[in-house]
Write an enzyme that holds these catalytic residues in place. Sequence first.
Site, PDB file in Angstrom:
ATOM      1  N   LYS A 175    -149.455 -11.626  -9.270  1.00  0.00           N
ATOM      2  CA  LYS A 175    -150.358 -10.477  -9.189  1.00  0.00           C
ATOM      3  C   LYS A 175    -151.303 -10.656  -8.019  1.00  0.00           C
ATOM      4  CE  LYS A 175    -153.399  -7.844 -12.346  1.00  0.00           C
ATOM      5  NZ  LYS A 175    -154.020  -7.866 -13.703  1.00  0.00           N
ATOM      6  N   SER A 223    -153.019  -3.674 -15.770  1.00  0.00           N
ATOM      7  CA  SER A 223    -153.061  -3.728 -14.325  1.00  0.00           C
ATOM      8  C   SER A 223    -152.061  -4.720 -13.730  1.00  0.00           C
ATOM      9  CB  SER A 223    -154.469  -4.116 -13.859  1.00  0.00           C
ATOM     10  OG  SER A 223    -154.815  -5.398 -14.324  1.00  0.00           O
ATOM     11  N   SER A 248    -154.348  -6.000 -19.757  1.00  0.00           N
ATOM     12  CA  SER A 248    -153.575  -5.856 -18.511  1.00  0.00           C
ATOM     13  C   SER A 248    -152.267  -6.624 -18.481  1.00  0.00           C
ATOM     14  CB  SER A 248    -154.447  -6.270 -17.316  1.00  0.00           C
ATOM     15  OG  SER A 248    -155.378  -5.240 -17.020  1.00  0.00           O
TER      16      SER A 248
END
Lengths: 572, 572
Positions: A195, A272, A296
Amino acid sequence: MADGVPEEARVGSDATPTTVEGDLPDGLLAAFDAYERALAADDQPALAAAFEPTATVMRADAGGLLVGHDAITAFRGRRGSGPLRRVVECHVRVLDGDAALIVSVNAPAGGGRGVVTQLWRRAPFAEAPLRPWRIASAQVQAPPPAIDRRVWRVVGEPLVSGARGDGSTGTAPPAGPGSADDATRPLSGETVAVKDLFAVAGHAIGAGVPAYLAGATPETRHAAAVQRLVDAGADLRGIARTDEFAYSIAGRNSAYGTPPNPAVPGAISGGSTSGPATAVALGQASIALGTDTGGSLRVPASYQGLWGIRTTHGAVDRTGLLPLAPTFDTVGWLTRDVDTLRRTAATSLPRAEQRGVEPSFVVDPTLLAPVSPEVRAAFTSAVDEAVASGAVARPEEVALGDVAHLFELFRVRQAFEAWRSDGAWITAHPGELAPDVAARFAFGSTISPQQAEEARVALEHERHRLESTLAGRVLLLPSASSAAPSLSATAAEVDAVRSATLGLTCVAGVLGAPAVSAPVLHVPVEATRQGQGDASRAPDGASRRRAPVGLCFVGPRGSDLALLGVAAAWPS
Amino acid sequence: MADGVPEEARVGSDATPTTVEGDLPDGLLAAFDAYERALAADDQPALAAAFEPTATVMRADAGGLLVGHDAITAFRGRRGSGPLRRVVECHVRVLDGDAALIVSVNAPAGGGRGVVTQLWRRAPFAEAPLRPWRIASAQVQAPPPAIDRRVWRVVGEPLVSGARGDGSTGTAPPAGPGSADDATRPLSGETVAVKDLFAVAGHAIGAGVPAYLAGATPETRHAAAVQRLVDAGADLRGIARTDEFAYSIAGRNSAYGTPPNPAVPGAISGGSTSGPATAVALGQASIALGTDTGGSLRVPASYQGLWGIRTTHGAVDRTGLLPLAPTFDTVGWLTRDVDTLRRTAATSLPRAEQRGVEPSFVVDPTLLAPVSPEVRAAFTSAVDEAVASGAVARPEEVALGDVAHLFELFRVRQAFEAWRSDGAWITAHPGELAPDVAARFAFGSTISPQQAEEARVALEHERHRLESTLAGRVLLLPSASSAAPSLSATAAEVDAVRSATLGLTCVAGVLGAPAVSAPVLHVPVEATRQGQGDASRAPDGASRRRAPVGLCFVGPRGSDLALLGVAAAWPS
């Protein structure tokens, strides 16, 4: 001629097909050509009219299969103008006077070659001579991009090599399975989508915001969580997208787009940890390294049918991670199977700090109130079936109290800390964020230190109360309030889903507890998609198109590895 | 269940399709299922038997459309075992009792979702009840990889940002067309695929050899030729593949595979600028930055229908470029259109060092002797048509002499220098190269300094002789001796093509002259592919499937930019 395609190979309304089998029926080539012209002109009504107006009409591309005219029209609306392309080959296979297959090769303006297979049929529902040729099914191959910018920022083959058996970190191909590396390098052969919040040496952190990336400098060291995976032998495949500053659970990034969701074509990815989740779902990486502040990791796991864990708060070193709300920020991973997740977690969670947990389950029926009826039904059935199978005892019902109040405390404290993390940059760079993300930060800017402190104290109190109620047992709940919403959902719809889902996910956030999402629930895909209608129903009326939803296991702090074992043993 | 696909969605021989239109004919689903089982078992005879045994049967995937049973069988032989996949949706559209379309969604073992459209027909050529169901046409969508390792080593979005109008080199998106950048940043908005021989800051040079890459350290500065493009505003898309140490013109890399050739599905890419060429042909980059020692830009340009230029020896700074044979090594570019090529060349060739050239053409018929009949015919026709159009005067015939001798001198000197460049590494790392490349280096190791010096002196003499014969005029010849050979070609076939092509390309190499390859010739695709047979013939018997071949313009040294103008003006 500039691209090497002979001029005479153009297909127009008067074109000769490249090959034909059978006798060309009247109007077929004209309909084919009209469709290409409608594409070039972005004539959406004509494009819609070219497809059979039924619930069984189909269109497939790299994003998956859409069934039903409404779903296809919605896709076209989202896509906007179609590709500029020139047909360079056209192969016609006449099946009878009313049906033909056309396979065409096209040269898109941007290079490469595309291939399209179309089943054309003469409308059976109109009267001759008004029976137009329409597309009953189409499969479209466009030239693949070098990199899917919705999913990735940078990719390598590999980007960074995992450590080898000899202790080196080179760029040679990994040792195969069964090599001597296996014991010391338990993630040898695995690939990681990182990420874009974690430091990767040589690359800047982008945080999902182009202007932030433009001002960032390359990191000199890997983040601690990245280094653990590399030390364990995993290659880094690349740096993958996040929602802007990770402050969303939808996966919709205003700069880079929404990563696709291969489990539910036409649906959002969840976020996310959006790019890493999609990368793993697509098989482009085997491990997603992400973060979970308010859901997330669990939400994309739920939406895309992945296994995932958000670890105990503080259990994984956050050095080299861009913070959102440090009181709640945790590190975790997503995988396609639970074995890989357990191996991954074991590399990064010090076993001496871990505790056990019994498969003693509790549920709180009031948590299911804001959940969609389909998810509620799937969750209830899954629990009932597990009990009926004899594999688990009937979960005890507990009352976790006013979850709306809990969520409000969480929301206030998270927003305050998020503003503390990113407010200075946002103030200096107005207009760089999506409206919903910007609004959340703006809310954070209004919270006084005193309000934030009050929330902190109240949250501490709530945590003790919840821990006392749970008493070391495992809380079962859905990972999200619904299956993945449509890409065509309005901002209001996405926000409603967000609020309902955070009402579930905030429990682990407040507890600082580990939460595993297991892809064991399924709901009819109708529940998640507009305009699918009958298309997803089998002839007997039972739907056979399903969307995944996660079953979430929340355990006591420090029970991460044991909790993964409990989730892996869940009967399904 | 591990991947979130409901167990009941499996399709087996007794499976219920997801949706059906029409009455299911006998045997259809059994045939569909048998095909999936044959794929799982890699039963190649059964897979071949499942496709209609005709010259018009079709199969398409991301690599393009194959027409004809032999071409499809050859593809399958190259691919080896097929994908492990499980059908999770199956939509049947019955067209009549003898034809049906099946669209299926599958879950590959490696993640993601695939989609397959198949037209099934009952064999018309057999007697009932022996008429089996066979596939007449199939289009296959497999989950896309994160990165195509045949083409790229690392890709970014972008990997390196081009310079902006304000002089910065950031990572923000490029300014749009028409911005103030256009004048000062003529390559703003363009994307570059850099051959893995040039230094890109932060990345090691890999040279197409994994073990070499593993021992290389990251570069601290861009190569001069890379810096020019970045300064002109182009983004670097990524680092793309080369043949091993650039010592081949085929594009077949023993470690990373052969980049696809979108212009001729099933054919090799050409090399050694193989990855950058494919990247541009696919539209994944707009500019390929490569090198040409003996044809490494002209050959992939020819095979893939691209514009390309190998520049005058020494005209572009080679700092930061891994050498092969410095006496012949040159820098150049490939693009899809000549305007982009001219803009690119103008950024990197000091105009003060450039000279003009007149469109006064010469040909040497003896150069065409080793060329394939189709290429000879296409070349001769193109020249005749240009003359007939009145756009150019009839080229004068010249005699360049014994080209076989020329090639032998070139071959000896190149091999000697190549061994000097890479011999120490190769000696220390035995067994790391493909046999053909290793054999060329081994030949180089046998050449004594005295032989190399004799070749150098003789080449100098030949160069003066050739320059005197050409007298400042432009030599026209095919860029390669044939269209792109099949991926299934044997090593001996590829080697024969290599020798024939080098007989053409070595002329510019010996001259140190610029050579432009223009994608203006086309040959019937039958000439390049085995087993296509009648499939590529239109009903009228005229083939409409063509493969590109380059028309090569060799000009005087220093005439690069003018030569591009001459080539751009060629009537076609």
